[in-house]
Design a protein around this motif. Sequence first.
Motif, PDB file in Angstrom:
ATOM      1  N   CYS A  78       1.197  -1.044  -0.125  1.00  0.00           N
ATOM      2  CA  CYS A  78       0.042  -0.125  -0.209  1.00  0.00           C
ATOM      3  C   CYS A  78       1.012   1.415  -0.140  1.00  0.00           C
ATOM      4  N   TYR A  79       0.652   1.984  -0.897  1.00  0.00           N
ATOM      5  CA  TYR A  79       1.360   3.464  -1.268  1.00  0.00           C
ATOM      6  C   TYR A  79       0.208   4.282  -1.032  1.00  0.00           C
ATOM      7  N   LEU A  80       0.588   5.466   0.549  1.00  0.00           N
ATOM      8  CA  LEU A  80      -0.568   6.428   1.334  1.00  0.00           C
ATOM      9  C   LEU A  80       0.210   7.240   0.364  1.00  0.00           C
ATOM     10  N   GLU A  81      -0.542   7.450  -0.705  1.00  0.00           N
ATOM     11  CA  GLU A  81      -0.293   8.766  -2.217  1.00  0.00           C
ATOM     12  C   GLU A  81      -0.440  10.105  -1.437  1.00  0.00           C
ATOM     13  N   ASP A  82      -1.541  10.052  -0.853  1.00  0.00           N
ATOM     14  CA  ASP A  82      -2.522  11.991   0.077  1.00  0.00           C
ATOM     15  C   ASP A  82      -2.984  11.404   1.296  1.00  0.00           C
ATOM     16  N   LYS A 107      -2.650  -4.990   8.043  1.00  0.00           N
ATOM     17  CA  LYS A 107      -2.875  -6.527   8.606  1.00  0.00           C
ATOM     18  C   LYS A 107      -3.954  -7.086   8.376  1.00  0.00           C
ATOM     19  N   THR A 108      -5.297  -6.808   8.657  1.00  0.00           N
ATOM     20  CA  THR A 108      -6.758  -7.078   8.662  1.00  0.00           C
ATOM     21  C   THR A 108      -6.260  -7.710   6.928  1.00  0.00           C
ATOM     22  N   CYS A 109      -6.218  -7.325   6.380  1.00  0.00           N
ATOM     23  CA  CYS A 109      -6.380  -7.276   4.594  1.00  0.00           C
ATOM     24  C   CYS A 109      -4.902  -8.377   4.246  1.00  0.00           C
ATOM     25  N   GLY A 110      -4.106  -8.528   4.624  1.00  0.00           N
ATOM     26  CA  GLY A 110      -2.655  -9.070   4.930  1.00  0.00           C
ATOM     27  C   GLY A 110      -1.501  -8.423   3.383  1.00  0.00           C
ATOM     28  N   TRP A 111      -1.924  -6.995   3.703  1.00  0.00           N
ATOM     29  CA  TRP A 111      -0.685  -6.395   2.863  1.00  0.00           C
ATOM     30  C   TRP A 111       0.650  -6.847   3.415  1.00  0.00           C
ATOM     31  N   SER A 112       1.834  -6.552   2.774  1.00  0.00           N
ATOM     32  CA  SER A 112       3.230  -7.194   3.157  1.00  0.00           C
ATOM     33  C   SER A 112       3.349  -5.207   3.628  1.00  0.00           C
ATOM     34  N   GLY A 113       3.322  -4.330   3.237  1.00  0.00           N
ATOM     35  CA  GLY A 113       3.862  -3.425   3.758  1.00  0.00           C
ATOM     36  C   GLY A 113       2.658  -1.999   3.566  1.00  0.00           C
ATOM     37  N   LEU A 114       3.060  -0.832   3.544  1.00  0.00           N
ATOM     38  CA  LEU A 114       2.723   0.351   3.385  1.00  0.00           C
ATOM     39  C   LEU A 114       3.838   1.556   4.080  1.00  0.00           C
ATOM     40  N   TYR A 115       3.410   2.054   2.429  1.00  0.00           N
ATOM     41  CA  TYR A 115       4.852   3.283   2.673  1.00  0.00           C
ATOM     42  C   TYR A 115       4.269   4.912   1.786  1.00  0.00           C
ATOM     43  N   TRP A 116       5.278   6.075   2.388  1.00  0.00           N
ATOM     44  CA  TRP A 116       4.718   7.053   2.199  1.00  0.00           C
ATOM     45  C   TRP A 116       5.741   8.009   1.907  1.00  0.00           C
ATOM     46  N   HIS A 117       5.586   9.164   1.465  1.00  0.00           N
ATOM     47  CA  HIS A 117       6.915  10.090   1.533  1.00  0.00           C
ATOM     48  C   HIS A 117       6.112  11.462   1.366  1.00  0.00           C
ATOM     49  N   THR A 118       7.124  12.459   1.587  1.00  0.00           N
ATOM     50  CA  THR A 118       6.203  13.536   2.251  1.00  0.00           C
ATOM     51  C   THR A 118       7.868  14.665   1.776  1.00  0.00           C
ATOM     52  N   GLN A 119       7.498  16.004   1.336  1.00  0.00           N
ATOM     53  CA  GLN A 119       8.625  17.034   2.038  1.00  0.00           C
ATOM     54  C   GLN A 119       9.319  16.975   2.841  1.00  0.00           C
TER      55      GLN A 119
END
Length: 146
Positions: A78-82, A107-119
């Motif tokens: 999952c990429y947290l874009e905004d 965790k519930t859906c079985g994603w392998s990770g979550l990442y994001w970026h900001t300024q």
Amino acid sequence: MLIRDAVPSDEPTWRKLWLDYLAFYEADVPEKVTARTWERLIRKQDGLLCRVAESSGVTCGFSLSVLHAGTWTTTPVCYLEDLFVAPEYRGRGIGEALVRDLVGLGKTCGWSGLYWHTQAGNQTARSVYDRFAKADDFVRYRLSLR
């Protein structure tokens, strides 16, 4: 506070928050793109996911994410874009709750990770994000194809 999937009736409030978010980043997104983004978010097309935060019945923030396959894992990433919280609602833990919501969904859906970026200079966002993970040393490159 309630965090939930966006529904079609959220569009006017989401659009107001979206325009405030774009103004913060001094970004210009054409109306055609905004309309198509909303449509894709509501239909959960292309891996897009919109979660909204409500405080006392008022929609005051959102997270927009993209679920996608990865080459280093067999489960979605999952990429947290905004992520945006209306200025008058900041300091109430809403941004942190939106990130925690995605962690829980992952965790519930079985994603392998979550990442994001900001300024780098966005200290408001970084003060929230640093509670979850430390920034890494990767450098982002962007190449426009339009």
